[in-house]
Design an enzyme around this catalytic site. Structure first.
Site, PDB file in Angstrom:
ATOM      1  N   HIS A 128      36.736 -27.554  46.403  1.00  6.85           N
ATOM      2  CA  HIS A 128      35.678 -28.121  45.584  1.00  6.85           C
ATOM      3  C   HIS A 128      34.357 -27.600  46.102  1.00  6.85           C
ATOM      4  O   HIS A 128      33.994 -27.810  47.142  1.00  6.85           O
ATOM      5  CB  HIS A 128      35.600 -29.596  45.965  1.00  6.85           C
ATOM      6  CG  HIS A 128      34.768 -30.541  45.037  1.00  6.85           C
ATOM      7  ND1 HIS A 128      33.437 -31.277  45.380  1.00  6.85           N
ATOM      8  CD2 HIS A 128      34.528 -30.437  43.565  1.00  6.85           C
ATOM      9  CE1 HIS A 128      33.051 -31.701  44.487  1.00  6.85           C
ATOM     10  NE2 HIS A 128      33.292 -31.331  43.241  1.00  6.85           N
ATOM     11  N   GLU A 182      36.764 -24.586  42.983  1.00  2.89           N
ATOM     12  CA  GLU A 182      36.161 -25.065  41.678  1.00  2.89           C
ATOM     13  C   GLU A 182      34.522 -24.952  41.954  1.00  2.89           C
ATOM     14  O   GLU A 182      34.100 -25.323  43.256  1.00  2.89           O
ATOM     15  CB  GLU A 182      36.342 -26.761  41.577  1.00  2.89           C
ATOM     16  CG  GLU A 182      35.966 -27.425  40.369  1.00  2.89           C
ATOM     17  CD  GLU A 182      34.390 -27.752  40.622  1.00  2.89           C
ATOM     18  OE1 GLU A 182      33.878 -28.250  39.911  1.00  2.89           O
ATOM     19  OE2 GLU A 182      33.924 -27.700  41.909  1.00  2.89           O
ATOM     20  N   ASP A 238      30.454 -24.780  39.768  1.00  3.82           N
ATOM     21  CA  ASP A 238      29.690 -25.447  38.679  1.00  3.82           C
ATOM     22  C   ASP A 238      28.634 -24.456  38.237  1.00  3.82           C
ATOM     23  O   ASP A 238      27.986 -23.671  39.239  1.00  3.82           O
ATOM     24  CB  ASP A 238      28.861 -26.641  39.168  1.00  3.82           C
ATOM     25  CG  ASP A 238      29.926 -27.868  39.844  1.00  3.82           C
ATOM     26  OD1 ASP A 238      30.448 -28.507  38.935  1.00  3.82           O
ATOM     27  OD2 ASP A 238      29.711 -27.731  41.005  1.00  3.82           O
ATOM     28  N   HIS A 282      25.296 -27.027  40.959  1.00 10.40           N
ATOM     29  CA  HIS A 282      25.893 -28.371  40.444  1.00 10.40           C
ATOM     30  C   HIS A 282      24.647 -29.347  39.756  1.00 10.40           C
ATOM     31  O   HIS A 282      25.056 -29.303  38.596  1.00 10.40           O
ATOM     32  CB  HIS A 282      26.349 -29.278  41.737  1.00 10.40           C
ATOM     33  CG  HIS A 282      26.946 -30.491  41.108  1.00 10.40           C
ATOM     34  ND1 HIS A 282      26.263 -31.667  40.891  1.00 10.40           N
ATOM     35  CD2 HIS A 282      28.204 -31.063  40.474  1.00 10.40           C
ATOM     36  CE1 HIS A 282      27.040 -32.764  40.505  1.00 10.40           C
ATOM     37  NE2 HIS A 282      28.040 -32.207  40.090  1.00 10.40           N
ATOM     38  N   GLU A 336      33.371 -25.178  36.225  1.00 11.08           N
ATOM     39  CA  GLU A 336      32.957 -26.244  35.410  1.00 11.08           C
ATOM     40  C   GLU A 336      31.781 -25.871  34.586  1.00 11.08           C
ATOM     41  O   GLU A 336      30.703 -25.420  35.350  1.00 11.08           O
ATOM     42  CB  GLU A 336      32.475 -27.361  36.086  1.00 11.08           C
ATOM     43  CG  GLU A 336      32.091 -28.456  35.318  1.00 11.08           C
ATOM     44  CD  GLU A 336      31.807 -29.847  36.147  1.00 11.08           C
ATOM     45  OE1 GLU A 336      31.135 -30.821  35.464  1.00 11.08           O
ATOM     46  OE2 GLU A 336      32.374 -30.221  37.264  1.00 11.08           O
TER      47      GLU A 336
END
Length: 258
Positions: free
Chosen positions: A9, A37, A39, A52, A111
């Site tokens: 993450h 993952e 952002d 993020h 994302e």
């Protein structure tokens, strides 16, 4: 024994500053990890950057919001000092820089940090960076926002898409079908074995976030071997992967505090 795949993450964000190249490099040191993952947002001059929060205060030491700053302005900010003095001077990476770093080694869950009424063009800018590196088969674009996923579907129907949710809406199946999603990314506290099994049996991958406790990793892993586990602590996932199976829960509590 845990057999489920790990998604790091924001990289190995439990140890290094999230969404930085340092966090990605640290994740890559664990050879069993094959997914990260991240952002992505747009700078004011249209460059996809990896961060993020919509605001800059927490992880970049700046003020205001990301989309109001040029890439040059964002690059002057320190994205590492907040985590540790050892990471002082770490910069906000562009998506291109990050993809270059992990290409051929990690698959990337990107994302799209969009809002329904903003960030027009984010999907197109991200897809351009992916296409330049011929990484279409190595990424999946995810979002909470329906419009962002529909934009991806229209621009690049061959690129995988994933819906992010923090609950189980009654129209979940309709949402997945509408956006052509092949991944469901869901808060780990919202799943049970029957739910996970029903989604996976429909041909849709499931990833749960964000799980940092070994006991919970193993509980989730027991629901289905194909369930993906997203964690800030891939080192703990690796420990859970390698530990022999222990059936007595009380024994876990005595010697494993996390």
């Amino acid at each position: 024994m845990l057999n489920n795949r790990c998604v790091a993450h924001r990289g190995f964000s439990g140890a290094a500053p999230e969404n930085t190249l340092a966090a990605m490099r640290l994740a890559m040191k664990i050879k069993e990890v094959d997914w990260i993952e991240i952002d992505v947002q747009l700078s004011s001059d249209g460059v996809p950057v990896v961060i993020h929060d919509f605001t800059l205060g927490r992880t970049a030491g700046g003020s205001g919001i990301v989309r109001d700053h040029t890439l040059a302005e964002l690059k002057k900010m320190d994205a590492g000092r907040w985590k540790s003095r050892w990471y002082a001077g770490e910069r906000i990476p562009t998506l291109g820089e990050l993809l270059d770093e992990v290409r051929g080694r990690l698959k990337v869950n990107i994302e799209l940090k969009a809002k329904a009424d903003s960030y027009t063009g984010l999907a197109a800018a991200v897809l351009k960076e992916v296409a330049l590196r011929k990484m279409e088969q190595d990424v999946i674009l995810t979002s909470f926002i329906r419009e962002a996923l529909l934009e991806v579907r229209a621009l690049a129907p061959g690129v995988r898409r994933g819906l992010i949710i923090d609950h189980r809406p009654p129209d979940l199946e309709q949402r997945l079908q509408e956006c052509g999603c092949t991944l469901l990314s869901i808060a780990h506290g919202k799943v049970d074995a029957a739910f996970v099994r029903s989604i996976i049996e429909r041909g849709i991958d499931v990833m749960v976030w964000t799980v940092d406790h070994i006991r919970r990793m193993r509980e989730l892993g027991s629901m289905h071997p194909d369930l993906m586990i997203c964690t800030n602590r891939p080192d703990r996932w690796l420990l859970a992967l390698k530990l022999p199976e222990i059936r007595e829960r009380a024994l876990w509590r005595r010697w494993m505090p996390f």
